[in-house]
Design an enzyme around this catalytic site. Structure first.
Site, PDB file in Angstrom:
ATOM      1  N   CYS A  72      27.163  44.986  -9.264  1.00 45.27           N
ATOM      2  CA  CYS A  72      26.466  44.372  -8.135  1.00 45.27           C
ATOM      3  C   CYS A  72      25.024  44.869  -8.097  1.00 45.27           C
ATOM      4  O   CYS A  72      24.782  46.071  -8.076  1.00 45.27           O
ATOM      5  CB  CYS A  72      27.182  44.725  -6.836  1.00 45.27           C
ATOM      6  SG  CYS A  72      26.265  44.183  -5.385  1.00 45.27           S
ATOM      7  N   GLU A 114       0.865  -1.194   0.000  1.00 41.52           N
ATOM      8  CA  GLU A 114       0.000   0.000   0.000  1.00 41.52           C
ATOM      9  C   GLU A 114       0.894   1.233   0.000  1.00 41.52           C
ATOM     10  O   GLU A 114       2.099   1.128   0.259  1.00 41.52           O
ATOM     11  CB  GLU A 114      -0.913  -0.007   1.230  1.00 41.52           C
ATOM     12  CG  GLU A 114      -0.146   0.116   2.539  1.00 41.52           C
ATOM     13  CD  GLU A 114      -0.982  -0.263   3.762  1.00 41.52           C
ATOM     14  OE1 GLU A 114      -1.936   0.464   4.036  1.00 41.52           O
ATOM     15  OE2 GLU A 114      -0.656  -1.277   4.414  1.00 41.52           O
ATOM     16  N   TYR A 140      -4.113   1.678   8.774  1.00 44.83           N
ATOM     17  CA  TYR A 140      -3.246   0.631   8.220  1.00 44.83           C
ATOM     18  C   TYR A 140      -2.603  -0.291   9.248  1.00 44.83           C
ATOM     19  O   TYR A 140      -1.700  -1.053   8.913  1.00 44.83           O
ATOM     20  CB  TYR A 140      -2.137   1.245   7.382  1.00 44.83           C
ATOM     21  CG  TYR A 140      -1.344   2.321   8.121  1.00 44.83           C
ATOM     22  CD1 TYR A 140      -0.646   2.030   9.282  1.00 44.83           C
ATOM     23  CD2 TYR A 140      -1.320   3.627   7.643  1.00 44.83           C
ATOM     24  CE1 TYR A 140       0.053   2.999   9.959  1.00 44.83           C
ATOM     25  CE2 TYR A 140      -0.621   4.620   8.310  1.00 44.83           C
ATOM     26  CZ  TYR A 140       0.062   4.298   9.468  1.00 44.83           C
ATOM     27  OH  TYR A 140       0.746   5.260  10.138  1.00 44.83           O
ATOM     28  N   CYS A 179      24.834  47.142  -4.722  1.00 47.35           N
ATOM     29  CA  CYS A 179      25.541  48.402  -4.473  1.00 47.35           C
ATOM     30  C   CYS A 179      26.132  49.022  -5.734  1.00 47.35           C
ATOM     31  O   CYS A 179      26.693  50.122  -5.690  1.00 47.35           O
ATOM     32  CB  CYS A 179      26.639  48.199  -3.434  1.00 47.35           C
ATOM     33  SG  CYS A 179      28.019  47.218  -4.038  1.00 47.35           S
ATOM     34  N   LYS A 227      11.059   3.190  -0.456  1.00 47.91           N
ATOM     35  CA  LYS A 227      11.101   4.635  -0.663  1.00 47.91           C
ATOM     36  C   LYS A 227      11.173   4.976  -2.148  1.00 47.91           C
ATOM     37  O   LYS A 227      11.934   4.356  -2.888  1.00 47.91           O
ATOM     38  CB  LYS A 227      12.322   5.234   0.055  1.00 47.91           C
ATOM     39  CG  LYS A 227      12.172   5.287   1.564  1.00 47.91           C
ATOM     40  CD  LYS A 227      11.057   6.250   1.935  1.00 47.91           C
ATOM     41  CE  LYS A 227      11.012   6.569   3.407  1.00 47.91           C
ATOM     42  NZ  LYS A 227      11.979   7.501   3.873  1.00 47.91           N
ATOM     43  N   LYS A 249       2.841   4.581   1.139  1.00 49.08           N
ATOM     44  CA  LYS A 249       3.325   5.124   2.407  1.00 49.08           C
ATOM     45  C   LYS A 249       2.878   6.582   2.431  1.00 49.08           C
ATOM     46  O   LYS A 249       3.389   7.413   1.679  1.00 49.08           O
ATOM     47  CB  LYS A 249       4.843   5.013   2.505  1.00 49.08           C
ATOM     48  CG  LYS A 249       5.384   5.478   3.846  1.00 49.08           C
ATOM     49  CD  LYS A 249       6.842   5.082   4.002  1.00 49.08           C
ATOM     50  CE  LYS A 249       7.348   5.317   5.416  1.00 49.08           C
ATOM     51  NZ  LYS A 249       7.247   6.689   5.875  1.00 49.08           N
ATOM     52  N   CYS A 284      28.486  47.153   1.002  1.00 46.97           N
ATOM     53  CA  CYS A 284      27.415  46.696   0.098  1.00 46.97           C
ATOM     54  C   CYS A 284      26.226  46.291   0.974  1.00 46.97           C
ATOM     55  O   CYS A 284      26.339  45.382   1.806  1.00 46.97           O
ATOM     56  CB  CYS A 284      27.914  45.503  -0.719  1.00 46.97           C
ATOM     57  SG  CYS A 284      26.616  44.633  -1.591  1.00 46.97           S
ATOM     58  N   ASP A 286       2.389  10.346   3.415  1.00 45.08           N
ATOM     59  CA  ASP A 286       3.323  11.299   4.015  1.00 45.08           C
ATOM     60  C   ASP A 286       2.562  12.201   4.986  1.00 45.08           C
ATOM     61  O   ASP A 286       2.295  13.367   4.713  1.00 45.08           O
ATOM     62  CB  ASP A 286       3.990  12.129   2.912  1.00 45.08           C
ATOM     63  CG  ASP A 286       5.251  12.796   3.426  1.00 45.08           C
ATOM     64  OD1 ASP A 286       5.634  12.530   4.581  1.00 45.08           O
ATOM     65  OD2 ASP A 286       5.841  13.591   2.678  1.00 45.08           O
ATOM     66  N   CYS A 316      31.111  40.499  -5.612  1.00 45.24           N
ATOM     67  CA  CYS A 316      31.174  41.925  -5.311  1.00 45.24           C
ATOM     68  C   CYS A 316      32.114  42.046  -4.120  1.00 45.24           C
ATOM     69  O   CYS A 316      31.866  41.448  -3.074  1.00 45.24           O
ATOM     70  CB  CYS A 316      29.781  42.437  -4.930  1.00 45.24           C
ATOM     71  SG  CYS A 316      29.825  44.037  -4.112  1.00 45.24           S
TER      72      CYS A 316
HETATM   73  S1  IVH Z   1       2.698   0.472   8.888  1.00 45.54           S
HETATM   74  C1  IVH Z   1       5.595  -1.186  11.885  1.00 45.54           C
HETATM   75  N1  IVH Z   1       1.686   1.573   6.750  1.00 45.54           N
HETATM   76  O1  IVH Z   1       5.435   5.454   8.274  1.00 45.54           O
HETATM   77  C2  IVH Z   1       4.534  -0.758  10.991  1.00 45.54           C
HETATM   78  N2  IVH Z   1       3.016   2.924   8.178  1.00 45.54           N
HETATM   79  O2  IVH Z   1       8.276   4.921   8.815  1.00 45.54           O
HETATM   80  C3  IVH Z   1       4.573   0.686  10.741  1.00 45.54           C
HETATM   81  N3  IVH Z   1       3.238   5.248   7.447  1.00 45.54           N
HETATM   82  O3  IVH Z   1       5.263   5.498  11.752  1.00 45.54           O
HETATM   83  C4  IVH Z   1       3.299   1.211  10.339  1.00 45.54           C
HETATM   84  N4  IVH Z   1       2.010   5.072   5.653  1.00 45.54           N
HETATM   85  O4  IVH Z   1       3.420   6.771  10.507  1.00 45.54           O
HETATM   86  C5  IVH Z   1       2.445   1.759   7.845  1.00 45.54           C
HETATM   87  N5  IVH Z   1       0.720   2.417   4.828  1.00 45.54           N
HETATM   88  C6  IVH Z   1       1.462   2.602   5.923  1.00 45.54           C
HETATM   89  C7  IVH Z   1       2.033   3.847   6.237  1.00 45.54           C
HETATM   90  C8  IVH Z   1       2.815   3.968   7.377  1.00 45.54           C
HETATM   91  C9  IVH Z   1       2.730   5.891   6.394  1.00 45.54           C
HETATM   92  C10 IVH Z   1       4.117   5.888   8.448  1.00 45.54           C
HETATM   93  C11 IVH Z   1       3.753   5.559   9.867  1.00 45.54           C
HETATM   94  C12 IVH Z   1       5.008   4.998  10.476  1.00 45.54           C
HETATM   95  C13 IVH Z   1       6.065   5.418   9.517  1.00 45.54           C
HETATM   96  C14 IVH Z   1       7.194   4.420   9.509  1.00 45.54           C
END
Ligand code: IVH
Length: 661
Positions: free
Chosen positions: A405, A112, A223, A408, A311, A114, A427, A116, A421
């Site tokens: 510049c 799924e 999640y 100045c 990532k 991640k 300046c 932000d 400069c």
């Molecule tokens: S699972 C140990 N699922 O990422 C399991 N975390 O770097 C950790 N986060 O503290 C949680 N999306 O705040 C999980 N789909 C997702 C997520 C997620 C964002 C964040 C979460 C966690 C951090 C870990």
């Protein structure tokens, strides 16, 4: 703490607390611990009991919290972090480790996005939402239940198959449209805007004013599962997700389950849909689906062995160059930069991009009105990686490279790829740049001197070198009569200038703004020379005698003292002390410190330098003589050895207090 009550201390405290309130509530960027904050607050109350409290004191605000804190709560199970993978290869290695540990040849994963945002843990007892707690340090968070209840999608009750107790975890965030509406409103009210949706979510979730929270439509995805009673018996993450869906907990519809090949394909899909999503993601999270397998795999330091964050590379976006301008920094270097139509990249709204130097201008062959690709990796400053010459339509215009510049009018010199400069402090732009550095928190820490005030002080002719700052009192009546300079803010300014006349040696050296000499080199110089006079008259060889200083920096220091662009003698005259004291630079004196694993914020070399600057001895092997182990991600056998020997472990979040940074 001073036992006597004095008005100067009271004024300073008030200002300091206001600043910390802002950092904590508006910028979500606290500089001090709660305990330190409480101590300041209590001292202010003590002083006010004796001297009386002004209307505008932080203790007198309507609904003023007795402390800035939300109530604290210990998570039943800690909220963990995740280790990272960056490629298919990395992921297959993760799979291999998982299968090996489980002693099996297959297992199913979930995939799924991640999100932000900000992690949150909701506790349901007997089916009722009783607490919403932020991640905090993973073990203990802040109770923000009322704020979470402003999110209409959050179920207040679990209707179906509720266990007696359960912690349900998710991520709070803003959708991009909502984020830009929030910022537009803040801007219209002349308030500071948030740099990213994540930052806005953090600032909103931990805002003590529920009315503000209500006006901002936070969103949430769920999640995860934290601690729970025995009657919560889901066999897999998939079963748990179905339980969430059945009970109307919002779950992202991009979630899927399958084998490693499926994971690789799904992650690619999520990555390709990234730009179409109306919320920010910074990767994908892959978890082992079977809870029994999760249990067998367990944890290492603070991350589970059964999940990884995959990532994504820094995101890139196209934008249009609206102008190419030149700015003059405190050392006189003239830097070209592009102003662009604002774009949101990796959570930050970008409207200015540096073009570094003249070579970069010709390498990119960039023109005003060009379409350009802008990239930003994490915290790294945004860059223009490509000019899209194919879509030029003739409206593009060449860059006007100045000979003089922009600040100045002095004729510019060329130094390699740079234009410079060399008017020094005559300046205005250089003086201003230097001032900004001089008053900044890590230098002389003079509050109340923002860009606008500095600019006015220079334009009005009240300051032509930094030493003049300390003589501002002679202009008191004129300053107070100027528009935009409230009487109170001028008083506060004087108070903080006066408080700054007694810096430690390392702070003073850092304030000088010697090119290439930042905080840590300033500390190394202070530690080594112990006196400003000795440093000022040091030879090249003496400077080279310091571990972290090479010939480039040594020459910069020599040149700086020789040319003295800032008026050092005048400055020494107005400061109260000339025999500066050393600050607390050697608190690690003689301690043996082992570094293991990798760190988000530091390279191991940086950490070693920081330890050495504080008198510590970076060591390679853990033994009974080791005093501390600094533990990063994926540590080796040293971690186990440190645990066996009972050696104190410093984790990444504790590095700053440990090193007193
Ligand atoms: S699972 C140990 N699922 O990422 C399991 N975390 O770097 C950790 N986060 O503290 C949680 N999306 O705040 C999980 N789909 C997702 C997520 C997620 C964002 C964040 C979460 C966690 C951090 C870990």
């Amino acid at each position: 703490m001073a036992p006597m009550a004095d008005k100067t201390e009271l004024l300073q405290l008030k200002k300091e607390i206001e600043r910390h309130n802002k950092l904590y509530h508006e910028q979500d960027n606290p500089e001090i611990s709660d305990a330190e904050y409480d101590a300041l607050y209590q001292r202010l109350k003590e002083l006010e009991n004796i001297l009386g409290a002004d209307q505008d004191s932080p203790t007198q605000q309507v609904g003023a919290p007795s402390s800035r804190k939300f109530e604290k709560h210990n998570h039943l199970k800690p909220m963990l972090s995740l280790s990272n993978v960056f490629s298919d290869d990395d992921f297959y290695k993760f799979e291999e480790r998982v299968l090996k540990r489980l002693n099996t040849d297959k297992t199913t994963f979930s995939v799924e996005p991640k999100f932000d945002g900000i992690g949150i843990s909701l506790t349901y007892e007997n089916g009722k939402l009783t607490k919403a707690v932020t991640r905090g340090d993973g073990e203990t968070g802040e109770v923000v239940t009322d704020n979470i209840k402003t999110i209409v999608k959050v179920p207040h009750v679990i209707e179906h198959s509720s266990p007696k107790t359960i912690e349900i975890r998710g991520e709070v965030f803003f959708r991009l449209d909502d984020f830009s509406n929030i910022n537009s409103k803040l801007e219209a009210d002349n308030l500071k805007t948030f740099v990213s949706p994540r930052n806005a979510a953090a600032g909103t979730l931990r805002n003590l004013d529920i009315e503000i929270v209500k006006q901002r439509p936070l969103d949430i995805f769920f999640y995860g599962i934290g601690g729970h009673s025995d009657d919560a018996n889901y066999k897999s993450y998939e079963e748990f997700v179905n339980f969430l869906k059945k009970n109307n907990f919002p779950v992202c519809d991009l979630i899927s389950f399958g084998n490693a090949e499926h994971v690789v394909g799904s992650v690619a899909k999520i990555l390709s849909s990234r730009e179409d999503l109306d919320y920010e993601i910074d990767g994908a999270v892959v978890k082992v689906n079977d809870f029994l397998h999760q249990q067998k795999l367990g944890f290492v330091s603070k991350a589970p062995r059964w999940a990884v964050a995959w990532k994504f590379p820094a995101s890139e976006k196209y934008s249009k160059v609206t102008d190419i301008l030149f700015s003059v920094g405190r050392t006189g270097i003239v830097t070209p930069y592009a102003t662009i139509e604002p774009v949101l990249i990796s959570g930050a709204n970008i409207s200015n991009v540096t073009l570094h130097n003249m070579d970069e201008l010709s390498r990119l062959d960039i023109k005003v009105n060009d379409t350009v690709l802008v990239k930003r990796a994490g915290d790294v400053i945004p860059q223009i990686t490509k000019v899209n010459a194919d879509v030029r339509d003739g409206s593009e215009t060449e860059v006007n490279i100045p000979n003089q510049c922009p600040s100045c009018g002095n004729t510019l010199k060329t130094e390699g790829p740079f234009m410079k400069c060399d008017a020094g402090m005559s300046c205005p732009a250089q003086l201003l740049g230097y001032f900004e550095h001089f008053v900044s928190r890590k230098a002389m820490n003079i509050d109340g001197l923002g860009y606008k005030i500095n600019e006015s002080l220079i334009n009005l002719g009240f300051v032509s070198q930094v030493a003049d700052l300390f003589k501002l009192r002679q202009h008191e009546s004129k300053l107070k009569s100027l528009e935009g300079f409230g009487e109170k803010s001028i008083d506060n300014l004087f108070t903080s200038i006066e408080a700054a006349t007694n810096p430690t040696l390392e702070v003073f050296i850092n304030s000088l703004g010697i090119p290439e000499v930042g905080e840590s080199t300033a500390a190394a110089l202070a530690r080594h020379f112990k006196s400003f006079d000795v440093l000022r008259s040091a030879s090249f060889d003496e400077l080279m005698g310091i571990d972290s200083i090479g010939d480039v920096v040594a020459n910069k220091i020599l040149n700086f003292f020789k040319s003295d662009p800032i008026g050092i003698d005048a400055l020494l005259e107005v400061l109260e002390v000339q025999n500066f004291q050393l600050g607390d630079l050697d608190h690690l004196d003689g301690l043996k410190i082992v570094i293991t694993g990798s760190f988000d914020e530091y390279s191991r070399e940086e950490l070693k330098d920081l330890i050495k600057e504080r008198g510590g001895i970076p060591s390679s092997g853990v033994s009974s003589n080791t005093n501390y182990v600094i533990l990063g991600e994926n540590p080796g056998s040293k971690h186990k050895k440190a645990l066996d020997l009972g050696i104190e472990i410093i984790t990444e979040e504790n590095i700053k207090p440990f090193l007193k940074i």
